[in-house]
Scaffold this motif. Sequence first.
Motif, PDB file in Angstrom:
ATOM      1  N   SER A  64      19.156 -28.166  28.001  1.00 51.09           N
ATOM      2  CA  SER A  64      18.674 -29.485  27.613  1.00 51.09           C
ATOM      3  C   SER A  64      19.719 -30.550  27.946  1.00 51.09           C
ATOM      4  O   SER A  64      20.916 -30.295  27.952  1.00 51.09           O
ATOM      5  N   ALA A  65      19.222 -31.751  28.201  1.00 53.61           N
ATOM      6  CA  ALA A  65      20.097 -32.875  28.517  1.00 53.61           C
ATOM      7  C   ALA A  65      20.770 -33.358  27.236  1.00 53.61           C
ATOM      8  O   ALA A  65      20.180 -33.280  26.163  1.00 53.61           O
ATOM      9  N   PRO A  66      22.002 -33.821  27.348  1.00 57.27           N
ATOM     10  CA  PRO A  66      22.676 -34.321  26.151  1.00 57.27           C
ATOM     11  C   PRO A  66      21.952 -35.556  25.600  1.00 57.27           C
ATOM     12  O   PRO A  66      21.423 -36.368  26.356  1.00 57.27           O
ATOM     13  N   LEU A  67      21.922 -35.651  24.301  1.00 59.38           N
ATOM     14  CA  LEU A  67      21.280 -36.774  23.639  1.00 59.38           C
ATOM     15  C   LEU A  67      22.265 -37.942  23.605  1.00 59.38           C
ATOM     16  O   LEU A  67      23.342 -37.845  23.026  1.00 59.38           O
ATOM     17  N   ILE A  68      21.902 -39.017  24.258  1.00 54.64           N
ATOM     18  CA  ILE A  68      22.757 -40.194  24.289  1.00 54.64           C
ATOM     19  C   ILE A  68      22.069 -41.286  23.492  1.00 54.64           C
ATOM     20  O   ILE A  68      20.933 -41.651  23.779  1.00 54.64           O
ATOM     21  N   THR A  69      22.749 -41.756  22.477  1.00 50.76           N
ATOM     22  CA  THR A  69      22.192 -42.829  21.671  1.00 50.76           C
ATOM     23  C   THR A  69      23.062 -44.063  21.812  1.00 50.76           C
ATOM     24  O   THR A  69      24.272 -43.971  21.989  1.00 50.76           O
ATOM     25  N   LYS A  70      22.411 -45.193  21.725  1.00 48.69           N
ATOM     26  CA  LYS A  70      23.128 -46.453  21.822  1.00 48.69           C
ATOM     27  C   LYS A  70      23.279 -47.022  20.415  1.00 48.69           C
ATOM     28  O   LYS A  70      22.332 -47.042  19.638  1.00 48.69           O
ATOM     29  N   THR A  71      24.472 -47.447  20.096  1.00 49.25           N
ATOM     30  CA  THR A  71      24.726 -48.027  18.784  1.00 49.25           C
ATOM     31  C   THR A  71      24.005 -49.368  18.691  1.00 49.25           C
ATOM     32  O   THR A  71      24.139 -50.205  19.588  1.00 49.25           O
ATOM     33  N   PRO A  72      23.255 -49.571  17.613  1.00 45.90           N
ATOM     34  CA  PRO A  72      22.533 -50.847  17.463  1.00 45.90           C
ATOM     35  C   PRO A  72      23.485 -52.047  17.462  1.00 45.90           C
ATOM     36  O   PRO A  72      24.590 -51.984  16.903  1.00 45.90           O
ATOM     37  N   VAL A  73      23.035 -53.118  18.085  1.00 49.26           N
ATOM     38  CA  VAL A  73      23.839 -54.336  18.193  1.00 49.26           C
ATOM     39  C   VAL A  73      24.196 -54.868  16.809  1.00 49.26           C
ATOM     40  O   VAL A  73      25.312 -55.360  16.600  1.00 49.26           O
ATOM     41  N   LEU A  74      23.301 -54.750  15.854  1.00 49.59           N
ATOM     42  CA  LEU A  74      23.570 -55.227  14.501  1.00 49.59           C
ATOM     43  C   LEU A  74      24.811 -54.548  13.914  1.00 49.59           C
ATOM     44  O   LEU A  74      25.669 -55.206  13.307  1.00 49.59           O
ATOM     45  N   ILE A  75      24.933 -53.260  14.131  1.00 45.94           N
ATOM     46  CA  ILE A  75      26.098 -52.529  13.614  1.00 45.94           C
ATOM     47  C   ILE A  75      27.364 -52.964  14.340  1.00 45.94           C
ATOM     48  O   ILE A  75      28.405 -53.196  13.714  1.00 45.94           O
ATOM     49  N   GLN A  95      37.195 -48.125  18.274  1.00 49.22           N
ATOM     50  CA  GLN A  95      35.982 -47.419  17.865  1.00 49.22           C
ATOM     51  C   GLN A  95      34.727 -48.140  18.371  1.00 49.22           C
ATOM     52  O   GLN A  95      33.772 -47.495  18.800  1.00 49.22           O
ATOM     53  N   ILE A  96      34.752 -49.458  18.339  1.00 44.53           N
ATOM     54  CA  ILE A  96      33.613 -50.230  18.850  1.00 44.53           C
ATOM     55  C   ILE A  96      33.413 -49.932  20.328  1.00 44.53           C
ATOM     56  O   ILE A  96      32.283 -49.728  20.782  1.00 44.53           O
ATOM     57  N   GLN A  97      34.507 -49.884  21.073  1.00 46.23           N
ATOM     58  CA  GLN A  97      34.406 -49.561  22.494  1.00 46.23           C
ATOM     59  C   GLN A  97      33.832 -48.162  22.697  1.00 46.23           C
ATOM     60  O   GLN A  97      33.005 -47.945  23.582  1.00 46.23           O
ATOM     61  N   SER A  98      34.244 -47.214  21.872  1.00 46.30           N
ATOM     62  CA  SER A  98      33.734 -45.849  22.020  1.00 46.30           C
ATOM     63  C   SER A  98      32.264 -45.746  21.637  1.00 46.30           C
ATOM     64  O   SER A  98      31.570 -44.831  22.067  1.00 46.30           O
ATOM     65  N   LEU A  99      31.787 -46.702  20.847  1.00 48.81           N
ATOM     66  CA  LEU A  99      30.371 -46.727  20.464  1.00 48.81           C
ATOM     67  C   LEU A  99      29.519 -47.489  21.480  1.00 48.81           C
ATOM     68  O   LEU A  99      28.319 -47.643  21.298  1.00 48.81           O
ATOM     69  N   GLY A 100      30.152 -47.982  22.535  1.00 49.32           N
ATOM     70  CA  GLY A 100      29.403 -48.667  23.578  1.00 49.32           C
ATOM     71  C   GLY A 100      29.518 -50.172  23.519  1.00 49.32           C
ATOM     72  O   GLY A 100      28.914 -50.873  24.317  1.00 49.32           O
TER      73      GLY A 100
END
Length: 78
Positions: free
Chosen positions: A2-13, A64-69
């Motif tokens: 299976s492909a890795p699950l990539i999620t994007k951190t919500p802009v609000l957070i 940490q923000i950078q690592s969250l995208g």
Amino acid sequence: MSAPLITKTPVLILDKLEGLISKLIEAKNIFEKLASNFKNKELGQSVIGIAQESRQYATELSSQIQSLGGEKRASHDI
């Protein structure tokens, strides 16, 4: 496989975390000004230590923000 699950951190957070960085930098600046007003050098050095911790927290949070995208913003003078 299976492909890795990539999620994007919500802009609000990310925005909330950026706000926290701003508050930490603001606190650092206040502590530095406060420390310069103490006649007791030992107490002033303790307050400078708190200012340095605030800067360190802001720097770590920025990473940490950078690592969250999120992007590193130039508006923060850490």
